[in-house]
Design a protein around this motif. Structure first.
Motif, short mmCIF file in Angstrom:
data_model
loop_
_atom_site.label_atom_id
_atom_site.label_comp_id
_atom_site.label_asym_id
_atom_site.label_seq_id
_atom_site.Cartn_x
_atom_site.Cartn_y
_atom_site.Cartn_z
N UNK A 794 1.09 -1.17 -0.24
CA UNK A 794 -0.12 -0.17 0.09
C UNK A 794 1.11 1.07 0.07
N UNK A 795 0.45 2.21 -0.99
CA UNK A 795 1.49 3.25 -0.98
C UNK A 795 -0.14 4.30 -0.23
N UNK A 797 0.58 7.29 1.04
CA UNK A 797 1.09 8.38 0.46
C UNK A 797 0.11 9.01 -0.79
N UNK A 798 0.36 8.22 -1.10
CA UNK A 798 -0.70 8.58 -2.68
C UNK A 798 -2.55 9.05 -2.02
N UNK A 799 -3.19 9.61 -2.87
CA UNK A 799 -4.08 9.83 -3.22
C UNK A 799 -5.30 9.45 -4.21
N UNK A 800 -6.39 8.70 -4.63
CA UNK A 800 -6.45 8.28 -2.80
C UNK A 800 -4.99 6.95 -2.74
N UNK A 801 -5.13 6.11 -1.43
CA UNK A 801 -3.57 4.85 -0.98
C UNK A 801 -3.74 4.17 -2.32
N UNK A 802 -2.67 3.86 -3.30
CA UNK A 802 -2.23 3.45 -4.75
C UNK A 802 -2.30 1.79 -3.89
N UNK A 803 -2.31 0.16 -4.61
CA UNK A 803 -1.76 -1.09 -3.89
C UNK A 803 -1.19 -0.82 -4.99
N UNK A 827 7.08 6.67 -3.55
CA UNK A 827 6.20 7.71 -4.38
C UNK A 827 6.95 8.40 -4.08
N UNK A 828 7.27 8.75 -5.99
CA UNK A 828 7.65 10.31 -5.63
C UNK A 828 7.04 11.58 -6.07
N UNK A 834 7.76 4.49 -8.10
CA UNK A 834 9.29 3.81 -8.25
C UNK A 834 9.55 2.41 -8.16
N UNK A 835 9.17 1.20 -8.52
CA UNK A 835 9.00 0.08 -7.89
C UNK A 835 10.65 -0.70 -8.65
#
Length: 845
Positions: A794-795, A797-803, A827-828, A834-835
């Motif tokens: 789960x990221x 910090x992103x809106x909405x959160x990213x899985x 999260x850039x 970046x993965x």
């Protein structure tokens, strides 16, 4: 709203009877019917999920469903209403586009943990409306009732609570277990000595296991091989068992393990007519000895099994007779095991075997032609070659293989007129992609031992031995005890004057027919040769075909530096003495060992049972110091993808034995991937595939899917994916709900997605606490699917959160196994994530 397969055709049937609709309906349940499901002591209730499917050829109807169970006082059967849930959009129906079009409805209910301690049975029924008749779920499917087992908070102490009326001849000691939530006992009893050539035989009763409902055993289906057997009620396997497990009515597992290979004693389990477990022991020593049995009780089958195996290893270690110099040599090999490059080449390379491909009339031109055809079919992926049986110099041409003896080290002149060295060097020159060449040989030389008139008999002391009656019975000549080690040293070792294996360009061996040690009839021969041959072969194979150094494949002329080393594999080696004396100890590098009887391409009924046997045998062999080998198969065959999927999830090697020109290139591509060094790798999970815990007591005939679980981790324990191979081994189409809990390594509180191969379908995110933590899978006969449960990162910090999940290489059966580094996510900002990950082969992520 009702979900289905999305082809919204109007029904052409205006007048439909309920009986018709019931006939074309399907019902699935979790926990499943026809299987045992076990719940821990801290679980207070069981959630039932029922999925009803009805054909879209009929009008949509509102269904009713009711659970029936006997979890009441006096085992009285009563009903529990099932309530329809919200639309099951989250429940993925895998390959639904190829299935009949249906409406789907889900129902659920919670069953509170019953007050009585025994297992309970359940089933369910359903109907169109209150005016219609009920249909029982197992009425037409021939699947029995489901069984629920509820474990106690504290298991009873004392072996007497688990075995009834065991013999007082047993000396019993409770010992500390190395696995959690298990109780462990060591049992010993005296076995009478051999007299002359006759072994001493002693039978001692372990009594009757108390309060059990199902049993599972690994038995000796014939001398070299193990296979699973299952039963309900009285313990009654037809063959001798090496290990037996009993599912008790309180959900605990009692496991009994018979130890062999210590003090010249073989012990197995037999039943008597009353269901007692009899420890049947054979002593080849002139001194009275001790039979050893280990018993464990655990809350899971796997922890109880680990407990008996770990203690068995401790016992066997105390009887190690290897000299200190050899122990140092084995220790040095073990320390370099993990870093050896050959391990990647051999274990992870695609192997071609000549056995089924080229037949028994083997000669070098057949091998050359086969490799040319492979390359002509764009199969430049083969990295290892096994020259199987019938290359050796043998006597008694035209007679049975059991009457033929080994004459000389070099190959037979008829098939290999220029010698084995010429064959190997020609292969390496024309096919540089082949990095390793192995040859087959029997442990005692050949199926008929050693020719009494050949060069081997002239150079080494021999002895005649009597074999037990049967297909391979009779007199056989073998190299005698005092010369066995020297013979193996000479056969394997480099010598510039003699054309032996290493000097001939052969850097690997497949050593078969090891069970002939147990076919020896006379006690003096058995104690003379049993450990002698095991130890001599183990030491020579590790000394000359080990992983102490990186194997070097050089352009012609090939130069073999001193200590050029690679690998060996064992076959027909599941006799109990070898399992415990050679394969259980961890004081040597891990070798490959065959995990079951052979692949029989021309016997259709053998193929599902072959996979079933390997999956159940792996419960034991995954604890040994071996890499289980599920045998070769053919990629152009009615069961080719069935076998391929099983090999990919097994965690072991992959051998193909295709008839030249008959290949499935797409299937080979789905098992392999190229590396940056232009090598080919199979995508092998780093844990051994085996039958999942929930299916251990499910017999072959149960009309349930065979489920083989594996787990693949990255560079840290924090990342891992559960891989589940699902196989229909029955003779009819089946469908099941596959719950998330069936996947190895699934953790509470984490979310996962389940991805199917070959369809590539992906489920909605789910956790163990989700309303529908499962997928719906239907398979035809010979059908299979590989499901992978990927953890979601789960990221926040992103809106909405990213899985995000890293799926591994796409289009591969076990593409997740290509990932060797733990993925990192960064999260850039601005929608950019970046993965970073590491893979061992190339492809599309």
């Amino acid at each position: 709203m009702v979900t289905g397969d999305l082809d919204e055709k109007h029904s052409q049937l205006k007048f439909v009877r309920a009986a018709q609709m019931l006939l074309f309906s399907n019902a699935l349940c979790d926990p499943p019917l026809g299987q045992a499901t076990i719940f821990p002591s801290n679980q207070d209730a069981v959630k039932f999920t029922v999925l009803l499917e009805s054909s879209k050829s009929f009008p949509e109807q509102k269904w009713e469903a009711v659970l029936w169970h006997n979890g009441h006082e006096n085992e009285e059967w009563k009903e529990l209403a099932l309530q329809e849930t919200k639309d099951p959009e989250a429940l993925l129906a895998i390959q639904s586009a190829s299935r009949p079009q249906v409406y789907r409805r889900c129902f659920s209910a919670e069953l509170v943990r019953p007050a009585r301690p025994d297992a309970i049975q359940f089933t369910f029924k359903y109907r169109l409306s209150s005016d219609d008749t009920w249909k029982w779920a197992n009425e037409y499917s021939n699947v029995g009732d489901g069984e629920l087992y509820f474990q106690p908070e504290t298991p009873p102490d004392g072996l007497v609570n688990y075995l009834k009326d065991y013999s007082q001849d047993f000396s019993i000691e409770q010992v500390a277990s190395e696995t959690p939530h298990t109780l462990l006992w060591s049992l010993t009893t005296s076995v009478k000595a051999a007299e002359g050539k006759t072994s001493g035989i002693t039978d001692t009763s372990l009594g009757i296991p108390r309060s059990f409902s199902r049993w599972f055993s690994l038995v000796r289906i014939w001398s070299p091989w193990l296979a699973p057997r299952h039963g309900k009620g009285q313990f009654a396997p037809y063959e001798d068992a090496v290990i037996s497990s009993f599912l008790r009515m309180d959900g605990l597992h009692l496991i009994l393990l018979a130890i062999s290979g210590v003090e010249d004693i073989l012990t197995v389990f037999k039943p008597d007519n009353q269901g007692n477990v009899i420890a049947h022991s054979r002593n080849d020593s002139t001194q009275a000895g001790q039979a050893r049995v280990i018993a464990a009780v655990g809350t899971t089958f796997n922890t109880a099994l680990a407990a008996v195996i770990y203690h068995a290893r401790t016992i066997v270690r105390g009887y190690d007779t290897m000299s200190q110099d050899l122990q140092k040599e084995m220790k040095a090999a073990l320390e370099k095991d993990a870093k050896a490059e050959w391990m990647e080449n051999w274990y992870d390379g695609l192997t071609y075997c000549t056995w089924n491909a080229l037949g028994q009339n083997l000669h070098e031109q057949k091998i050359f032609d086969a490799l040319d055809i492979l390359e002509g079919n764009e199969i430049q992926k083969v990295t290892n070659l096994i020259i199987d049986d019938n290359w050796q110099s043998l006597d008694n041409h035209g007679q049975s293989q059991f009457q033929r003896g080994w004459k000389d080290f070099d190959a037979n002149e008829e098939g290999f007129p220029n010698g084995l060295k010429h064959t190997a060097l020609t292969i390496r020159e024309k096919h540089p992609n082949i990095q390793h060449i192995a040859v087959w040989h029997a442990l005692l030389g050949y199926w008929g031992g050693v020719s009494p008139t050949g060069n081997i008999a002239k150079n080494y002391k021999t002895r005649e031995v009597q074999k037990a009656k049967g297909l391979a019975g009779g007199i056989m000549t073998v190299v005698d005890e005092e010369d066995v080690a020297r013979m193996y040293d000479d056969f394997y070792n480099f010598d510039q004057y003699l054309r032996f294996l290493l000097s001939s360009g052969i850097d690997s061996v497949k050593t078969d027919a090891q069970f002939f040690l147990d076919l020896m009839e006379d006690a003096d021969d058995r104690r003379r040769f049993m450990k002698t041959y095991q130890d001599a072969w183990t030491i020579a194979s590790l000394r000359y075909f080990s992983i102490k150094a990186i194997s070097c494949i050089l352009p012609l002329p090939i130069r073999f530096p001193q200590g050029f080393l690679t690998t060996s594999t064992t076959g027909m080696s599941q006799i109990p003495q070898i399992l415990f004396h050679t394969q259980l100890p961890t004081n040597k590098p891990r070798l490959m060992a065959r995990n079951s009887d052979d692949f029989f391409p021309d016997v259709p009924s053998s193929h599902p049972f072959h996979i079933f046997t390997n999956a159940l045998n792996a419960l034991l062999t995954s604890h040994l110091n071996v890499l289980p080998d599920w045998d070769m198969f053919q990629t152009s065959h009615p069961y080719s993808s069935f076998h391929a999927a099983a090999r990919c999830i097994s965690g072991g090697p992959i051998y193909i034995t295709d008839t030249p020109g008959q290949h499935s290139i797409p299937l080979i591509h789905s098992m392999t991937a190229p590396t940056t060094q232009k090598k080919t790798r199979i995508l092998r999970p780093n844990s051994i595939g085996k039958c999942i815990e929930a299916s251990v007591y499910t017999p072959y005939s149960a009309l349930r899917f065979l489920k083989i679980g594996s787990f693949h981790t990255g560079s840290s324990a924090s990342y891992g994916v559960g891989i589940l191979g699902v196989f229909n081994v029955s003779e009819q189409a089946l469908a099941e709900l596959i719950p998330l809990r069936d996947f190895d390594g699934v953790k509470e509180g984490m979310e996962y997605i389940i991805r199917a191969h070959p369809s590539g379908e992906v489920s909605a995110p789910m956790s163990l606490q989700s309303e529908f933590p499962m997928v719906n899978l239907a398979l035809e006969t010979k059908g299979w699917n590989i499901l992978t449960a990927y953890p979601l990162h789960v990221i926040a910090s992103s809106e909405p959160s990213t899985k995000i999940a890293v799926l591994g290489l796409q289009g591969k059966m076990t593409g997740a196994a290509a990932v060797v580094g733990t993925p990192k996510f960064e999260d850039r900002g601005s929608g950019i994530i970046k993965i970073t990950t590491t893979v061992k082969a190339l492809g599309i992520l």
